[in-house]
Design an enzyme around this catalytic site. Structure first.
Site, PDB file in Angstrom:
ATOM      1  N   GLY A  93       0.832  -1.195   0.000  1.00  0.00           N
ATOM      2  CA  GLY A  93       0.000   0.000   0.000  1.00  0.00           C
ATOM      3  C   GLY A  93       0.869   1.248   0.000  1.00  0.00           C
ATOM      4  O   GLY A  93       1.931   1.259  -0.608  1.00  0.00           O
ATOM      5  N   LEU A  94       0.409   2.269   0.699  1.00  0.00           N
ATOM      6  CA  LEU A  94       1.116   3.549   0.762  1.00  0.00           C
ATOM      7  C   LEU A  94       1.397   4.110  -0.624  1.00  0.00           C
ATOM      8  O   LEU A  94       2.453   4.657  -0.883  1.00  0.00           O
ATOM      9  CB  LEU A  94       2.441   3.412   1.538  1.00  0.00           C
ATOM     10  N   CYS A  95       0.449   3.903  -1.541  1.00  0.00           N
ATOM     11  CA  CYS A  95       0.666   4.476  -2.859  1.00  0.00           C
ATOM     12  C   CYS A  95      -0.608   5.182  -3.329  1.00  0.00           C
ATOM     13  O   CYS A  95      -0.974   5.112  -4.489  1.00  0.00           O
ATOM     14  CB  CYS A  95       1.133   3.430  -3.856  1.00  0.00           C
ATOM     15  N   GLY A  96      -1.273   5.833  -2.400  1.00  0.00           N
ATOM     16  CA  GLY A  96      -2.421   6.645  -2.761  1.00  0.00           C
ATOM     17  C   GLY A  96      -3.543   5.809  -3.337  1.00  0.00           C
ATOM     18  O   GLY A  96      -3.808   4.705  -2.879  1.00  0.00           O
TER      19      GLY A  96
ATOM     20  N   PHE B 192      -3.704   4.409  -6.207  1.00  0.00           N
ATOM     21  CA  PHE B 192      -3.243   3.603  -7.343  1.00  0.00           C
ATOM     22  C   PHE B 192      -4.023   2.301  -7.501  1.00  0.00           C
ATOM     23  O   PHE B 192      -4.612   2.032  -8.549  1.00  0.00           O
ATOM     24  CB  PHE B 192      -1.754   3.325  -7.182  1.00  0.00           C
TER      25      PHE B 192
END
Lengths: 290, 84
Positions: free
Chosen positions: A89-92, A94
């Site tokens: 995760g931690l990719c908005g 996407f």
């Protein structure tokens, strides 16, 4: 109002969050560069293969004997959606965007009365799609074991998709992934992979080319490779997109944390000043009473 | 007297240079390519491609899997899924 100690605690916690987001942003920037280089390196093969398959396919007339990967099953009932997501995760938004695009397509197909099945690559798409289409998930492919999905993974995915196709489990397959436009823009993209859409190429020269063994045989040999390469290309795009999205999202998060820290610090200073003033008034009042 | 030879895998361009001769194990038999070969397209058996940089020199060998060769006016291009 929150006490000084509480405020101090909050400021510290936001500061450590900011450190994490900043680190993740830098990691994403470094990985993005690598992913872009990998995508660049994959281009020559993809271009040549596409041009060869395209020129071969334009020569071959579709008939009963044509490879099924090119001609299709003759039906259009069961659609397989191959959805490629990332593992982390931690990719908005996407992964959410890719899933949204897949869901939209699935609903459209279902509205037309088609059967929709899913084949999921990567960890992040599983939960949301399973929630909406609990019975349609045919299979998943796990990429958590490898650092970056590469050609070996593309081969494995293609092999499974081809096996499903040969077993007659679906008629048409679509691939969903995030196309890398720039670090700021990633576009969820849908692409048909089975039957293989023939790439359109300009006929290069009029030279008579000899084929050995013959066009059909070569084409039958090349189509699975073309499919593998399409999936490989999508995986590469996905990696670059993920890192780009991650970089942007983490940049925003770092900035937001900075703003929050500023706000909290002002509040902290105000409370501190208020406390000092109160203390002074108390002292003065005490001295006057004497 | 040179032939442009390119060996490409999905992940990268392995080789792109002017050589003297390349011998490729085609599915219908091994064939050698020199400069000015007629346009020709074939699949390649899993095996060894031998590349001579100079006439009479020692060949350099590339083991390929899942290959495909194309001879055009430009030169020889081998697309291989694996090069070891």
């Amino acid at each position: 109002m929150a006490s000084l100690k509480e405020l101090k605690g909050r400021i510290n916690s936001v500061k450590s969050t900011q450190k994490i987001t900043k680190a993740k942003q830098m990691v994403a920037a470094a990985k993005l560069r690598k992913a872009q280089a990998a995508a660049e390196a994959a281009r020559p093969y993809a271009l040549r293969l596409a041009s060869v398959v395209g020129s071969l396919a334009s020569r071959v007339t579709l008939s009963e004997a044509s490879p099924r990967l090119l001609a299709g099953t003759g039906r259009d009932q069961v659609h397989l959606l191959v959805v490629a997501n990332s593992d982390r995760g931690l990719c908005g938004a996407f992964n959410a965007n890719i899933v949204k695009a897949a869901k939209l397509k699935a609903r459209d197909l279902a509205a037309e009365g088609k059967t929709v099945l899913f084949y999921l690559v990567g960890r992040k798409g599983r939960a949301p799609l399973r929630r909406d289409f609990p019975k349609a998930i045919l299979d998943t492919f796990d990429t958590t074991g490898v650092r970056e999905p590469g050609y070996a993974e593309a081969e494995a995915i293609a092999a499974e998709v081809l096996a499903l196709y040969d077993a007659g489990k679906f008629d048409v397959a679509h691939l969903f992934y995030g196309k890398f436009k720039s670090a700021l823009v990633q576009e969820p993209t849908e692409q048909q992979i089975v039957p293989v859409p023939t790439p359109t190429v300009a006929v290069t020269d009029g030279a008579v080319v000899e084929y050995e063994p013959d066009e059909e045989t070569i084409l039958a040999e090349l189509l699975p490779r073309y499919l593998r390469n399409q999936i490989f290309g999508a995986l590469l795009e996905n990696v670059a997109s993920e890192q780009g999205a991650s970089m942007t999202a983490m940049d925003n998060a770092t900035r937001n944390a900075g703003e929050l820290i500023k706000k909290l610090t002002i509040q902290y200073n105000r409370s501190r000043q208020a406390a000092i003033t109160t203390e002074l008034i108390e002292i003065i009042a005490g001295a006057e009473a004497l | 007297m040179s032939l442009l030879f390119e060996l490409v895998t999905p992940a990268r361009l392995v080789l792109s240079e002017n050589v003297y001769q390349v011998v490729v194990p085609g599915t219908e038999g091994e064939f050698g390519v020199l400069e000015g070969h007629a346009p020709f397209t074939t699949t390649v058996k899993d095996g060894v491609i031998r590349v001579w940089r100079t006439p009479g020199g020692a060949p350099e060998e590339f083991t390929v899997k899942g290959g495909f060769a194309e001879v055009s006016a430009r030169g020889l291009t081998v697309l291989a899924e694996h090069v070891g």
